[in-house]
Design a protein around this motif. Structure first.
Motif, PDB file in Angstrom:
ATOM      1  N   ASP A 296       6.260   0.082  -5.774  1.00  0.00           N
ATOM      2  CA  ASP A 296       5.080  -0.551  -6.351  1.00  0.00           C
ATOM      3  C   ASP A 296       3.930  -0.594  -5.358  1.00  0.00           C
ATOM      4  N   ARG A 297       4.299  -0.946  -4.133  1.00  0.00           N
ATOM      5  CA  ARG A 297       3.275  -1.080  -3.093  1.00  0.00           C
ATOM      6  C   ARG A 297       3.820  -0.527  -1.782  1.00  0.00           C
ATOM      7  N   VAL A 298       2.942   0.122  -1.043  1.00  0.00           N
ATOM      8  CA  VAL A 298       3.356   0.787   0.181  1.00  0.00           C
ATOM      9  C   VAL A 298       2.231   0.624   1.205  1.00  0.00           C
ATOM     10  N   ALA A 299       2.585   0.525   2.473  1.00  0.00           N
ATOM     11  CA  ALA A 299       1.554   0.482   3.513  1.00  0.00           C
ATOM     12  C   ALA A 299       0.892   1.859   3.611  1.00  0.00           C
ATOM     13  N   ALA A 300      -0.364   1.887   4.073  1.00  0.00           N
ATOM     14  CA  ALA A 300      -1.120   3.144   4.097  1.00  0.00           C
ATOM     15  C   ALA A 300      -0.341   4.258   4.791  1.00  0.00           C
ATOM     16  N   GLU A 301       0.341   3.902   5.887  1.00  0.00           N
ATOM     17  CA  GLU A 301       1.051   4.964   6.626  1.00  0.00           C
ATOM     18  C   GLU A 301       2.274   5.479   5.871  1.00  0.00           C
ATOM     19  N   GLY A 302       2.718   4.738   4.875  1.00  0.00           N
ATOM     20  CA  GLY A 302       3.888   5.164   4.109  1.00  0.00           C
ATOM     21  C   GLY A 302       3.554   5.999   2.879  1.00  0.00           C
ATOM     22  N   LEU A 303       2.249   6.181   2.611  1.00  0.00           N
ATOM     23  CA  LEU A 303       1.855   6.913   1.404  1.00  0.00           C
ATOM     24  C   LEU A 303       1.972   8.421   1.582  1.00  0.00           C
ATOM     25  N   GLU A 304       2.399   9.083   0.523  1.00  0.00           N
ATOM     26  CA  GLU A 304       2.358  10.544   0.505  1.00  0.00           C
ATOM     27  C   GLU A 304       0.945  10.952   0.095  1.00  0.00           C
ATOM     28  N   ASP A 305       0.514  12.126   0.526  1.00  0.00           N
ATOM     29  CA  ASP A 305      -0.813  12.565   0.074  1.00  0.00           C
ATOM     30  C   ASP A 305      -0.815  12.809  -1.433  1.00  0.00           C
ATOM     31  N   ALA A 306       0.184  13.545  -1.903  1.00  0.00           N
ATOM     32  CA  ALA A 306       0.417  13.739  -3.348  1.00  0.00           C
ATOM     33  C   ALA A 306      -0.807  14.211  -4.118  1.00  0.00           C
ATOM     34  N   GLY A 307      -1.730  14.860  -3.424  1.00  0.00           N
ATOM     35  CA  GLY A 307      -2.908  15.350  -4.134  1.00  0.00           C
ATOM     36  C   GLY A 307      -4.088  14.385  -4.102  1.00  0.00           C
ATOM     37  N   LEU A 308      -3.875  13.221  -3.511  1.00  0.00           N
ATOM     38  CA  LEU A 308      -4.966  12.250  -3.421  1.00  0.00           C
ATOM     39  C   LEU A 308      -6.125  12.791  -2.596  1.00  0.00           C
ATOM     40  N   GLY A 309      -5.783  13.541  -1.556  1.00  0.00           N
ATOM     41  CA  GLY A 309      -6.823  14.085  -0.691  1.00  0.00           C
ATOM     42  C   GLY A 309      -7.495  13.019   0.149  1.00  0.00           C
ATOM     43  N   LEU A 310      -6.804  11.907   0.376  1.00  0.00           N
ATOM     44  CA  LEU A 310      -7.374  10.828   1.182  1.00  0.00           C
ATOM     45  C   LEU A 310      -6.530  10.639   2.439  1.00  0.00           C
ATOM     46  N   SER A 311      -7.216  10.421   3.560  1.00  0.00           N
ATOM     47  CA  SER A 311      -6.490  10.223   4.805  1.00  0.00           C
ATOM     48  C   SER A 311      -6.090   8.751   4.927  1.00  0.00           C
ATOM     49  N   GLN A 312      -5.220   8.486   5.912  1.00  0.00           N
ATOM     50  CA  GLN A 312      -4.848   7.085   6.167  1.00  0.00           C
ATOM     51  C   GLN A 312      -6.070   6.245   6.484  1.00  0.00           C
ATOM     52  N   ARG A 313      -7.027   6.893   7.182  1.00  0.00           N
ATOM     53  CA  ARG A 313      -8.239   6.157   7.547  1.00  0.00           C
ATOM     54  C   ARG A 313      -9.066   5.806   6.304  1.00  0.00           C
ATOM     55  N   ASP A 314      -9.067   6.734   5.339  1.00  0.00           N
ATOM     56  CA  ASP A 314      -9.763   6.432   4.081  1.00  0.00           C
ATOM     57  C   ASP A 314      -9.087   5.286   3.347  1.00  0.00           C
ATOM     58  N   LEU A 315      -7.756   5.304   3.413  1.00  0.00           N
ATOM     59  CA  LEU A 315      -6.992   4.401   2.563  1.00  0.00           C
ATOM     60  C   LEU A 315      -6.857   2.980   3.116  1.00  0.00           C
ATOM     61  N   SER A 316      -6.706   2.884   4.432  1.00  0.00           N
ATOM     62  CA  SER A 316      -6.414   1.574   5.030  1.00  0.00           C
ATOM     63  C   SER A 316      -7.352   0.454   4.610  1.00  0.00           C
ATOM     64  N   PRO A 317      -8.688   0.719   4.563  1.00  0.00           N
ATOM     65  CA  PRO A 317      -9.577  -0.391   4.203  1.00  0.00           C
ATOM     66  C   PRO A 317      -9.340  -0.942   2.799  1.00  0.00           C
ATOM     67  N   PHE A 318      -8.601  -0.215   1.991  1.00  0.00           N
ATOM     68  CA  PHE A 318      -8.380  -0.664   0.618  1.00  0.00           C
ATOM     69  C   PHE A 318      -7.097  -1.480   0.457  1.00  0.00           C
ATOM     70  N   ALA A 319      -6.327  -1.582   1.545  1.00  0.00           N
ATOM     71  CA  ALA A 319      -5.063  -2.317   1.460  1.00  0.00           C
ATOM     72  C   ALA A 319      -5.316  -3.759   1.016  1.00  0.00           C
ATOM     73  N   GLY A 320      -4.395  -4.287   0.262  1.00  0.00           N
ATOM     74  CA  GLY A 320      -4.535  -5.657  -0.224  1.00  0.00           C
ATOM     75  C   GLY A 320      -4.154  -6.673   0.838  1.00  0.00           C
ATOM     76  N   GLU A 321      -4.082  -7.922   0.455  1.00  0.00           N
ATOM     77  CA  GLU A 321      -3.760  -8.988   1.412  1.00  0.00           C
ATOM     78  C   GLU A 321      -2.393  -8.806   2.047  1.00  0.00           C
ATOM     79  N   ASP A 322      -1.514  -8.155   1.293  1.00  0.00           N
ATOM     80  CA  ASP A 322      -0.171  -7.904   1.832  1.00  0.00           C
ATOM     81  C   ASP A 322      -0.140  -6.685   2.756  1.00  0.00           C
ATOM     82  N   GLY A 323      -1.306  -6.087   3.029  1.00  0.00           N
ATOM     83  CA  GLY A 323      -1.363  -4.923   3.907  1.00  0.00           C
ATOM     84  C   GLY A 323      -0.920  -3.644   3.219  1.00  0.00           C
ATOM     85  N   CYS A 324      -0.661  -3.707   1.945  1.00  0.00           N
ATOM     86  CA  CYS A 324      -0.142  -2.541   1.223  1.00  0.00           C
ATOM     87  C   CYS A 324      -1.107  -2.078   0.142  1.00  0.00           C
ATOM     88  N   LEU A 325      -0.813  -0.879  -0.353  1.00  0.00           N
ATOM     89  CA  LEU A 325      -1.582  -0.348  -1.474  1.00  0.00           C
ATOM     90  C   LEU A 325      -0.654  -0.078  -2.648  1.00  0.00           C
TER      91      LEU A 325
END
Ligand SMILES: *[C@@H]1O[C@H](CO)[C@@H](O)[C@H](O)[C@H]1NC(C)=O
Ligand SMILES: *[C@@H]1O[C@H](CO)[C@@H](O)[C@H](O)[C@H]1NC(C)=O
Ligand SMILES: *[C@@H]1O[C@H](CO)[C@@H](O)[C@H](O)[C@H]1NC(C)=O
Length: 413
Positions: A296-325
């Motif tokens: 359901d939720r994963v930390a930015a470093e645990g995400l697969e790219d899966a076609g998102l085309g977003l880097s960890q740096r792109d994704l991290s600022p969007f993490a929720g209060e639990d630090g996950c996305l």
């Protein structure tokens, strides 16, 4: 594809014309695709707003086989009054416009906003066009969806058509549409590149812009109604590019209706995607589920790219209060991070692009998994509130209406 697809369509119990539209309405495209307004609360609200503005596509009723127009009216979960409802043209006989008009009237009388399809490939003479226009407007249509039609290419090759394409129809007749009482013309858009040789997204956008220009010049409102697709990244990319190109050309006030396949059993949806030549890479599992690897939720470093085309740096600022996305955060990231898209290269012309398609059927078959367009709805909600979704009820009207109801009620999908 025409004959092979048609054969497959018949086999599958569908009727021809191919390619349905994905639809979202962006009333203010510039604003809608920018800005950091995303967050759980606004997503929640925007999903509900999407639910309120949802439109759906129905088949015309006819004496032989009941269409879905009257089924919609009988449904306990019918859409709220004033909702837009596309009325498909599913047969190849020009007489079928009578059924389209009848269903248009039925819906208009019930306070809906019917949008009949008008495939150029059905019009052999100017008289046929004018007769059809009068019939549809008398039935209460104030909007039309202009499409090429599946068999446009063949019919042109046989020199059977009065108008070679939508642009030609608009050049000749946009003014008479307005005079007859049409206020808005919807035009087909294709968010995800079909596998046609020579397809080029930029060329397709130019062709679309030209049609929009003709509509606006006639004093009509223009709406872009898109084919369904399964790739949320490509969808955001297309919306952004198209909205930007329209603004750059001074074509303002264009609304978008983004087509989304309503809940449909997996096998059936795959078949429809194949028939309509819609890329199915993210049909199931979806892009976000792939990225999350089933969690359901994963930390930015645990995400697969899966076609998102977003880097960890792109994704991290969007993490929720639990630090996950999770899905909401991924939707926000996709909608807000600029420039993460590449236009597919090495393709150079528009395909034999036809018109929106048609496979609206009421049928719920197997026990198989129901594919619910969560990723796309979340991403559209993240594009901010001014969007509307058009549902293709491939998996039956009931499923789609009930999903629309849940959205309106703010219930989880
Ligand atoms: C377009 O034309 C190509 C090549 O002729 C064909 O393979 C493809 O199926 C056609 N697609 C449509 C939608 O007609
Ligand atoms: C927002 O967060 C709440 C609580 O974590 C959750 O129940 C809800 O589903 C989230 N909303 C969306 C749109 O994901
Ligand atoms: C549409 O048809 C006209 C001729 O009627 C032609 O000049 C034009 O190139 C066609 N447009 C497209 C996009 O095929």
């Amino acid at each position: 594809m025409a004959s092979a697809s048609r054969a497959r369509a018949r086999l599958a119990g569908y009727l021809p014309p191919c390619w349905a539209l994905c639809v979202v309405i962006a009333r203010t495209p510039r604003w809608a695709f920018q800005g950091r307004r995303c967050g759980n609360t606004s997503l929640q609200r925007n999903l509900q707003e999407l639910g309120r503005r949802i439109s759906i596509e129905v088949n015309p009723d006819s004496s032989k086989n009941g269409g879905t127009g009257s089924a919609l009216l009988r449904s306990a979960e019918r859409l709220p009054p004033k909702s837009s409802i596309f009325v498909n043209m599913v047969k190849t006989e020009v007489d079928h416009f009578k059924d389209v008009a009848d269903t248009t009237r039925l819906l208009a009388d019930e306070g809906y906003e019917p949008i009949p399809h008008m495939p150029v490939s059905r019009l052999s003479t100017a008289e046929e066009f004018h007769g059809t226009l009068d019939m549809l407007t008398e039935a209460g249509a104030r909007q039309l969806l202009l499409v090429g039609g599946n068999d446009l290419r063949q019919r042109n090759a046989q020199n059977e058509l009065r108008f070679r394409n939508v642009s030609a129809l608009l050049k000749a007749e946009a003014k008479s549409m307005k005079a007859a009482g049409i206020q808005t013309v919807a035009l087909a858009g294709l968010p995800d590149s079909p596998p046609w040789p020579g397809w080029d997204e930029k060329v397709a956008t130019r062709v679309l812009l030209e049609k929009v220009r003709l509509v606006l010049e006639a004093g009509l409102k223009a709406e872009v109604a898109s084919q369904f697709c399964f790739n949320p990244r490509q969808l955001v990319h297309w919306l952004r590019e198209t909205a930007t190109a329209l603004e750059a050309e001074g074509l303002h006030g264009v609304t978008f209706r983004v087509g989304v396949a309503g809940p449909t059993r997996l096998k059936r949806l795959r078949r429809i995607a194949e028939i309509c030549e819609v890329p199915a890479d993210f049909l199931h599992p979806g892009m976000f589920d792939l990225a999350l690897g089933g969690h359901d939720r994963v930390a930015a470093e645990g995400l697969e790219d899966a076609g998102l085309g977003l880097s960890q740096r792109d994704l991290s600022p969007f993490a929720g209060e639990d630090g996950c996305l999770g899905r909401p955060e991924l939707a926000c990231a996709l909608a807000e991070v600029e420039g993460g898209f590449e236009v597919p290269a090495e393709r150079s012309q528009t395909g034999n692009g036809s018109g929106p398609s048609v496979f609206v059927e009421c049928q719920e078959d197997s026990e198989e998994e129901l594919v619910i367009p969560k990723d796309l709805l979340y991403v559209l909600a993240a594009c901010d509130g001014n969007l509307a979704v058009n549902l293709y009820p491939f998996g039956g009207l009931t499923q789609s209406l009930s999903m629309a109801k849940s959205l309106r009620a703010g219930e989880p999908l």
